[in-house]
Motif scaffolding. Structure first.
Motif, mmCIF file in Angstrom:
data_model
loop_
_atom_site.group_PDB
_atom_site.id
_atom_site.type_symbol
_atom_site.label_atom_id
_atom_site.label_comp_id
_atom_site.label_asym_id
_atom_site.label_seq_id
_atom_site.Cartn_x
_atom_site.Cartn_y
_atom_site.Cartn_z
ATOM 1 N N ARG A 29 -0.183 -1.384 -0.120
ATOM 2 C CA ARG A 29 -0.253 -0.055 0.234
ATOM 3 C C ARG A 29 0.820 1.206 0.150
ATOM 4 O O ARG A 29 1.888 1.115 0.828
ATOM 5 N N VAL A 30 0.721 2.497 -0.896
ATOM 6 C CA VAL A 30 0.888 3.847 -0.492
ATOM 7 C C VAL A 30 0.113 4.746 -1.099
ATOM 8 O O VAL A 30 -0.783 4.431 -0.735
ATOM 9 N N THR A 31 0.705 6.168 -0.741
ATOM 10 C CA THR A 31 -0.493 6.918 -0.498
ATOM 11 C C THR A 31 -0.520 7.072 -1.921
ATOM 12 O O THR A 31 -0.072 7.047 -3.217
ATOM 13 N N PRO A 32 -1.815 7.386 -2.321
ATOM 14 C CA PRO A 32 -2.805 7.178 -4.003
ATOM 15 C C PRO A 32 -1.931 8.808 -4.293
ATOM 16 O O PRO A 32 -1.981 10.417 -3.792
ATOM 17 N N PRO A 33 -0.480 8.886 -5.409
ATOM 18 C CA PRO A 33 -0.612 10.023 -5.573
ATOM 19 C C PRO A 33 -1.610 10.934 -6.662
ATOM 20 O O PRO A 33 -1.379 12.668 -6.214
ATOM 21 N N GLY B 193 4.109 5.700 -12.407
ATOM 22 C CA GLY B 193 2.682 4.814 -13.275
ATOM 23 C C GLY B 193 1.964 5.918 -13.857
ATOM 24 O O GLY B 193 0.572 5.718 -13.765
ATOM 25 N N LEU B 194 1.852 7.609 -14.036
ATOM 26 C CA LEU B 194 2.069 8.486 -14.291
ATOM 27 C C LEU B 194 1.897 8.789 -15.501
ATOM 28 O O LEU B 194 2.925 8.539 -16.085
ATOM 29 N N ARG B 195 1.176 9.727 -15.841
ATOM 30 C CA ARG B 195 1.702 10.654 -17.337
ATOM 31 C C ARG B 195 1.572 10.279 -18.608
ATOM 32 O O ARG B 195 2.644 10.281 -19.284
ATOM 33 N N GLN C 86 -4.649 2.960 -7.094
ATOM 34 C CA GLN C 86 -3.457 3.751 -6.968
ATOM 35 C C GLN C 86 -2.490 3.779 -5.886
ATOM 36 O O GLN C 86 -2.067 4.962 -4.854
ATOM 37 N N HIS C 87 -3.860 3.040 -5.127
ATOM 38 C CA HIS C 87 -3.290 2.771 -3.476
ATOM 39 C C HIS C 87 -1.936 1.495 -3.479
ATOM 40 O O HIS C 87 -2.083 1.222 -2.379
ATOM 41 N N ALA C 88 -2.059 1.057 -4.753
ATOM 42 C CA ALA C 88 -0.955 0.193 -4.223
ATOM 43 C C ALA C 88 0.562 0.194 -5.319
ATOM 44 O O ALA C 88 0.891 1.055 -6.355
ATOM 45 N N ARG C 89 1.586 0.013 -4.873
ATOM 46 C CA ARG C 89 2.587 -0.220 -5.662
ATOM 47 C C ARG C 89 3.030 -0.324 -6.880
ATOM 48 O O ARG C 89 1.607 -1.518 -7.155
ATOM 49 N N VAL C 90 3.341 0.306 -8.433
ATOM 50 C CA VAL C 90 3.174 -0.213 -9.479
ATOM 51 C C VAL C 90 3.538 -1.241 -9.726
ATOM 52 O O VAL C 90 2.598 -1.770 -10.538
ATOM 53 N N GLU C 91 4.811 -2.041 -8.713
ATOM 54 C CA GLU C 91 4.852 -3.119 -9.430
ATOM 55 C C GLU C 91 4.292 -4.418 -8.998
ATOM 56 O O GLU C 91 3.408 -5.290 -9.431
ATOM 57 N N ALA C 92 3.312 -4.165 -7.506
ATOM 58 C CA ALA C 92 2.346 -4.311 -7.021
ATOM 59 C C ALA C 92 0.875 -4.027 -8.058
ATOM 60 O O ALA C 92 0.129 -5.584 -8.467
ATOM 61 N N GLN C 93 0.863 -3.271 -8.416
ATOM 62 C CA GLN C 93 -0.582 -3.175 -9.176
ATOM 63 C C GLN C 93 -0.224 -4.654 -10.955
ATOM 64 O O GLN C 93 -0.888 -5.450 -10.969
ATOM 65 N N ARG C 94 1.174 -4.646 -11.013
ATOM 66 C CA ARG C 94 1.929 -5.662 -11.959
ATOM 67 C C ARG C 94 0.875 -7.667 -11.384
ATOM 68 O O ARG C 94 0.298 -7.965 -12.771
ATOM 69 N N GLY C 95 1.571 -7.229 -10.736
ATOM 70 C CA GLY C 95 1.542 -8.464 -9.765
ATOM 71 C C GLY C 95 -0.052 -9.069 -9.308
ATOM 72 O O GLY C 95 -1.200 -10.066 -9.940
ATOM 73 N N LEU C 96 -1.467 -7.798 -9.355
ATOM 74 C CA LEU C 96 -2.769 -7.500 -9.768
ATOM 75 C C LEU C 96 -3.185 -8.114 -10.711
ATOM 76 O O LEU C 96 -4.493 -8.929 -10.629
#
Length: 347
Positions: A85-89, A157-159, A104-114
């Motif tokens: 978990r991270v603070t959403p950017p 994970g932005l822009r 957005q509340h997850a690390r980018v690497e964790a997002q890929r894992g999900l």
């Protein structure tokens, strides 16, 4: 978002009582399709947004009836956080806010894992595919990899998103919709929008009579394109008289969606997209309202994957159904011979 006051409980819900607004403490399980994780309360499934597997959260029910087999809910308080978990950017990511981003509340690497977990579950449960036995994996779990062109802020994970469709709220003010709702949340900026798209400030101008305004970020050296869809009551004969178009930002083409397609107001109704296909670059002309991958590296990655799996030989024939702008048609035609006889496009 429900306007009912929350009711916190640890016991069963009365059979004749609406569960919407109910708050329950739950342990969060596996990820599910659509940005949810699965939890259970009193034997009933909860699909919870804004949570991560392994967490314990206070979940507020947002949809459901007493006898439904499952309810939808938002995690409104994290009682035991995941290490991912991270603070959403983005300040607009959260319960009752913009529904555009799921993780957005997850690390980018964790997002890929999900995402990998969701794909694996869908292939195995719906497709009957043993993912671990797929050639190339050799018993390893499926992995979602980063794609080239992942934006200017890869770490967060932005822009990266080259097309952003803003909804128009009351008075024509632009924003993004709440999850599973028609409510428009007015935002100052979409944090995943590519830089050229983000230059269009949704707060700067009202668009009376518009249903939506899509901002298309072009490749370098070209004007961006703004595509305006009038409200349904304003569409058709005479509809554009009710639609009041403001002066668009500099370096922008402008077009309006009508019964006969796009009507040019200023500049062009299309953007050019150059893609590095396996056998060389190719330029495509994409109508502003037409489908194109929103990730700048997705078109090349998809073409490379399809060509790699197809293993075509010169002289073979290819039928590319529902070919859209012709991205895969062009890539496959180059593999079998390049000319019109190699790949045929209809409609």
């Amino acid at each position: 978002m429900s306007t009912q006051p929350p009711t916190r409980t640890s016991g069963p819900v009365p059979a004749d009582s609406s569960p919407v607004g109910l708050e329950v403490e739950v342990d969060v399980g596996a990820v599910a399709h659509g940005g949810h994780c699965v939890a259970r309360h009193e034997g009933r499934v909860l699909f919870v947004r804004h949570a991560l597997p392994g967490e314990r959260v206070l979940a507020r029910v947002t949809e459901g009836a007493p006898r439904d087999s499952y309810w939808r809910a938002d995690a409104v308080q994290v009682l035991r956080a995941s290490a991912d978990r991270v603070t959403p950017p983005c300040p607009w990511a959260g319960p009752g806010l913009c529904g555009g981003c799921d993780w957005q509340h997850a690390r980018v690497e964790a997002q890929r894992g999900l995402k990998a977990a969701v794909i694996t579950e869908q292939l195995e449960r719906l497709g009957g595919v043993d993912v671990a036995a797929v050639p190339g994996l050799l018993g390893r779990p499926l992995e979602v990899e980063a794609v080239d062109g992942d934006g200017v802020d890869v770490e967060a994970g932005l822009r990266w998103r080259t097309r952003v469709q803003y909804a128009a709220g009351p008075g024509g003010r632009l924003g993004l919709r709440e999850h599973r709702s028609h409510r428009v949340v007015e935002v100052d900026d979409c944090r995943i929008a590519a830089p050229r798209a983000a230059e269009v400030d949704p707060r700067a101008t009202a668009w009376p009579g518009a249903e939506s305004v899509e901002v298309v970020a072009p490749q370098p050296g070209e004007d961006r394109l703004l595509v305006v869809t009038p409200r349904r009551s304003d569409a058709g004969s005479g509809g554009t008289r009710r639609l009041r178009l403001p002066t668009p930002p500099e370096a922008s083409s402008l077009a309006v969606v009508g019964d006969e397609g796009l009507t040019r107001v200023r500049g062009r109704t299309w953007v050019a997209q150059e893609v590095a296909l396996p056998r060389g670059p190719r330029s495509f002309r994409v109508t502003g309202s037409g489908f194109w991958q929103v990730h700048p590296g997705a078109a090349a990655a998809l073409a490379e994957a399809v060509v790699g799996f197809a293993q075509l030989q010169p002289g073979e024939r290819v039928a590319d159904l529902y070919s859209g702008a012709g991205l895969l048609t062009a890539a496959l035609a180059a593999e079998v011979g390049g000319g019109r006889r190699g790949g045929e496009r209809r409609g």
